[in-house]
Design an enzyme around this catalytic site. Structure first.
Site, PDB file in Angstrom:
ATOM      1  N   SER A 234       0.833  -1.218   0.000  1.00  0.00           N
ATOM      2  CA  SER A 234       0.000   0.000   0.000  1.00  0.00           C
ATOM      3  C   SER A 234       0.860   1.258   0.000  1.00  0.00           C
ATOM      4  O   SER A 234       0.634   2.173  -0.792  1.00  0.00           O
ATOM      5  CB  SER A 234      -0.902   0.018   1.231  1.00  0.00           C
TER       6      SER A 234
ATOM      7  N   SER B 139       3.707   7.607  11.410  1.00  0.00           N
ATOM      8  CA  SER B 139       2.465   7.033  10.873  1.00  0.00           C
ATOM      9  C   SER B 139       1.539   8.089  10.265  1.00  0.00           C
ATOM     10  O   SER B 139       1.748   9.296  10.432  1.00  0.00           O
ATOM     11  CB  SER B 139       1.715   6.327  11.999  1.00  0.00           C
ATOM     12  N   CYS B 140       0.512   7.609   9.615  1.00  0.00           N
ATOM     13  CA  CYS B 140      -0.486   8.501   9.006  1.00  0.00           C
ATOM     14  C   CYS B 140      -1.140   9.393  10.050  1.00  0.00           C
ATOM     15  O   CYS B 140      -1.309  10.599   9.845  1.00  0.00           O
ATOM     16  CB  CYS B 140      -1.543   7.662   8.290  1.00  0.00           C
ATOM     17  N   ASN B 141      -1.504   8.819  11.217  1.00  0.00           N
ATOM     18  CA  ASN B 141      -2.147   9.629  12.262  1.00  0.00           C
ATOM     19  C   ASN B 141      -1.187  10.676  12.804  1.00  0.00           C
ATOM     20  O   ASN B 141      -1.552  11.839  12.983  1.00  0.00           O
ATOM     21  CB  ASN B 141      -2.617   8.718  13.403  1.00  0.00           C
TER      22      ASN B 141
ATOM     23  N   HIS C 175      -9.237   7.763   8.750  1.00  0.00           N
ATOM     24  CA  HIS C 175      -9.296   7.991  10.209  1.00  0.00           C
ATOM     25  C   HIS C 175      -9.932   9.355  10.438  1.00  0.00           C
ATOM     26  O   HIS C 175      -9.936  10.211   9.548  1.00  0.00           O
ATOM     27  CB  HIS C 175      -7.896   8.084  10.820  1.00  0.00           C
TER      28      HIS C 175
ATOM     29  N   HIS D  10      -0.127   7.295  20.308  1.00  0.00           N
ATOM     30  CA  HIS D  10      -0.046   8.393  19.335  1.00  0.00           C
ATOM     31  C   HIS D  10       0.572   9.656  19.928  1.00  0.00           C
ATOM     32  O   HIS D  10       1.315  10.354  19.246  1.00  0.00           O
ATOM     33  CB  HIS D  10      -1.444   8.677  18.764  1.00  0.00           C
TER      34      HIS D  10
HETATM   35  P1  NAD Z   1       1.300  -3.784   3.033  1.00  0.00           P
HETATM   36  O1  NAD Z   1       1.024  -5.072   3.710  1.00  0.00           O
HETATM   37  O2  NAD Z   1       0.251  -3.170   2.174  1.00  0.00           O
HETATM   38  O3  NAD Z   1       2.626  -3.875   2.161  1.00  0.00           O
HETATM   39  C1  NAD Z   1       3.796  -4.434   2.657  1.00  0.00           C
HETATM   40  C2  NAD Z   1       4.577  -5.013   1.495  1.00  0.00           C
HETATM   41  O4  NAD Z   1       5.852  -5.452   1.969  1.00  0.00           O
HETATM   42  C3  NAD Z   1       3.885  -6.206   0.860  1.00  0.00           C
HETATM   43  O5  NAD Z   1       3.963  -6.090  -0.557  1.00  0.00           O
HETATM   44  C4  NAD Z   1       4.721  -7.392   1.357  1.00  0.00           C
HETATM   45  O6  NAD Z   1       4.713  -8.472   0.460  1.00  0.00           O
HETATM   46  C5  NAD Z   1       6.093  -6.760   1.466  1.00  0.00           C
HETATM   47  N1  NAD Z   1       7.059  -7.463   2.330  1.00  0.00           N
HETATM   48  C6  NAD Z   1       6.807  -8.428   3.253  1.00  0.00           C
HETATM   49  N2  NAD Z   1       7.971  -8.850   3.811  1.00  0.00           N
HETATM   50  C7  NAD Z   1       8.964  -8.125   3.243  1.00  0.00           C
HETATM   51  C8  NAD Z   1      10.373  -8.112   3.388  1.00  0.00           C
HETATM   52  N3  NAD Z   1      11.000  -8.935   4.245  1.00  0.00           N
HETATM   53  N4  NAD Z   1      11.095  -7.253   2.638  1.00  0.00           N
HETATM   54  C9  NAD Z   1      10.484  -6.423   1.767  1.00  0.00           C
HETATM   55  N5  NAD Z   1       9.141  -6.409   1.573  1.00  0.00           N
HETATM   56  C10 NAD Z   1       8.391  -7.252   2.301  1.00  0.00           C
HETATM   57  O7  NAD Z   1       1.717  -2.772   4.212  1.00  0.00           O
HETATM   58  P2  NAD Z   1       1.542  -1.192   4.238  1.00  0.00           P
HETATM   59  O8  NAD Z   1       0.148  -0.888   4.679  1.00  0.00           O
HETATM   60  O9  NAD Z   1       2.054  -0.617   2.993  1.00  0.00           O
HETATM   61  O10 NAD Z   1       2.481  -0.827   5.474  1.00  0.00           O
HETATM   62  C11 NAD Z   1       3.876  -0.701   5.331  1.00  0.00           C
HETATM   63  C12 NAD Z   1       4.405   0.178   6.453  1.00  0.00           C
HETATM   64  O11 NAD Z   1       3.792   1.463   6.335  1.00  0.00           O
HETATM   65  C13 NAD Z   1       4.092  -0.307   7.871  1.00  0.00           C
HETATM   66  O12 NAD Z   1       5.132   0.120   8.727  1.00  0.00           O
HETATM   67  C14 NAD Z   1       2.829   0.470   8.210  1.00  0.00           C
HETATM   68  O13 NAD Z   1       2.630   0.607   9.594  1.00  0.00           O
HETATM   69  C15 NAD Z   1       3.136   1.789   7.551  1.00  0.00           C
HETATM   70  N6  NAD Z   1       1.965   2.601   7.231  1.00  0.00           N
HETATM   71  C16 NAD Z   1       0.836   2.047   6.698  1.00  0.00           C
HETATM   72  C17 NAD Z   1      -0.258   2.851   6.424  1.00  0.00           C
HETATM   73  C18 NAD Z   1      -1.528   2.299   5.873  1.00  0.00           C
HETATM   74  O14 NAD Z   1      -2.587   2.857   6.085  1.00  0.00           O
HETATM   75  N7  NAD Z   1      -1.521   1.229   5.124  1.00  0.00           N
HETATM   76  C19 NAD Z   1      -0.185   4.217   6.688  1.00  0.00           C
HETATM   77  C20 NAD Z   1       1.000   4.787   7.172  1.00  0.00           C
HETATM   78  C21 NAD Z   1       2.070   3.950   7.459  1.00  0.00           C
END
Ligand code: NAD
Length: 340
Positions: free
Chosen positions: A11, A140-142, A223, A195
């Site tokens: 994502s 984080s986003c929040n 959120h 947070h």
């Molecule tokens: P996600 O699950 O959508 O994507 C993670 C990706 O990383 C997947 O494609 C997965 O296959 C891959 N992955 C798994 N193991 C791996 C490894 N060892 N090396 C490299 N890639 C690997 O997750 P996301 O929602 O994109 O979240 C990623 C980070 O961003 C997290 O720290 C999350 O807390 C943070 N985040 C997420 C959001 C949100 O709303 N989705 C918002 C802000 C921050």
């Protein structure tokens, strides 16, 4: 032109890759995937060079007939910086096991803890602190949303106490594993939630001055935060003006029909945003009030996209590409077509 490797094309990772590709001072040299799914295939279709995040799994991509250039080991040393988009806790492990081993700078995301990096990044507050650093956490986003709004408030008055209730989306739209679908969960049930301390990791002067509590509700879109901020003195007009002047925050009006997170997302769709992303924080204009020097407001956060422009600014800071954070913000905003 600096080269960026996106490790973990999920994502956040896929949005960062697309945002990097839109800048004129950086380029995507590759993206990694752990498995040969539709996202991997689409990454190749979009023109990104695909590498296996886990070297032993490279054969899975070949078997699935998805063109793969090699493994992360083949590309990482060509990168000026890695943006890690891996799930919570894996980012931290990647710093220790991969990035430090190859002596490459890296940004990890908000699922990691403040202590797992040299500092915590927000474009408005900590750009200078992160300048030239090697391992930085993009909060984080929040936390990103709160930092932007608190920046606007701090620009006009002293914050005595900020109290925030966070109403969190249960899952991202593509997530079929998490919930709840029929409950409201205090999460964490303890107060303060994490947070507040996370905001302090970006804004140390708010230590002891911010209290947060959080609940999770059955929604996927955004959120929402309800803020109550005691100040030394301020007018409502000054708050409106400060919000107007702060980048990446927009005002929306319930009176014009934007009366819910659903309508904010509809607005973003009508703007023609890719994946209906709203990188800006949306504050309901009608919610802004000042009573006895205390500011009240409600804002919505598009969790999947508000951190994306910050990742771009963080790259510029860590690689010492632009000394002035406002110039970087403006450059990023222009390239991404943000409203402000
Ligand atoms: P996600 O699950 O959508 O994507 C993670 C990706 O990383 C997947 O494609 C997965 O296959 C891959 N992955 C798994 N193991 C791996 C490894 N060892 N090396 C490299 N890639 C690997 O997750 P996301 O929602 O994109 O979240 C990623 C980070 O961003 C997290 O720290 C999350 O807390 C943070 N985040 C997420 C959001 C949100 O709303 N989705 C918002 C802000 C921050």
């Amino acid at each position: 032109m600096v080269g960026v490797l996106v490790n973990g094309y999920g994502s956040i990772g896929k949005r960062v890759a697309d945002a990097v590709a839109k800048q004129d001072d950086m380029k995507v040299i590759g993206v990694t995937k752990t498995k040969p799914d539709f996202e991997a295939r689409m990454a190749v279709t979009k023109g990104y060079k695909l590498f296996a995040a886990i070297p032993e799994k490279k054969h899975l991509f070949e078997e699935a007939n998805i063109p793969i250039e090699g493994t992360i080991e083949d590309i990482i040393e060509d990168a000026d910086i890695v943006v890690d988009g891996a799930p919570k806790k894996i980012g931290k492990a990647n710093v220790e096991n991969v990035y430090k081993k190859h002596n490459v700078k890296a940004i990890i995301q908000g699922g990691e803890k403040a202590k797992d990096a040299e500092d915590s990044f927000n474009s408005l507050w900590s750009y200078n602190r992160c300048y030239g650093k090697d391992y930085i956490r993009l909060v984080s986003c929040n936390t990103t949303g709160l930092c932007r709004t608190l920046y606007a408030i701090d620009s006009i008055t002293d914050i005595l106490k900020a109290r925030v209730v966070l109403v969190r989306r249960a899952a991202d739209p593509n997530d079929i594993k998490t919930g709840p679908i029929n409950a409201i969960i205090p999460d964490p049930v303890t107060v303060p939630s994490h947070h507040g301390p996370d905001v302090v990791s970006v804004i140390p002067k708010l230590d002891g001055k911010i209290m947060t509590s959080a609940i999770i509700v059955p929604t996927t879109l955004m959120h929402m935060h309800s803020l109550m901020v005691e100040t030394t003195g301020v007018t409502k007009d000054a708050v409106l003006d400060a919000i107007e002047k702060t980048p990446r925050i927009i005002k929306v009006k319930a009176s014009e029909g934007i009366d819910s997170t659903a309508k904010i997302i509809e607005y973003s769709r009508d703007l023609g945003r890719l994946r209906y992303d709203l990188n800006e924080i949306a504050i309901w204009e009608e919610s802004i009030n000042v009573v006895d020097n205390e500011i009240y407001l409600m804002q919505a956060i598009h969790q999947e996209s508000d951190v994306i422009p910050e990742n771009i600014d963080c790259i510029r800071a860590m690689l010492e590409m632009e000394e002035d954070n406002i110039k970087s913000i403006e450059k990023t905003n222009r390239a991404l077509g943000l409203l402000k």
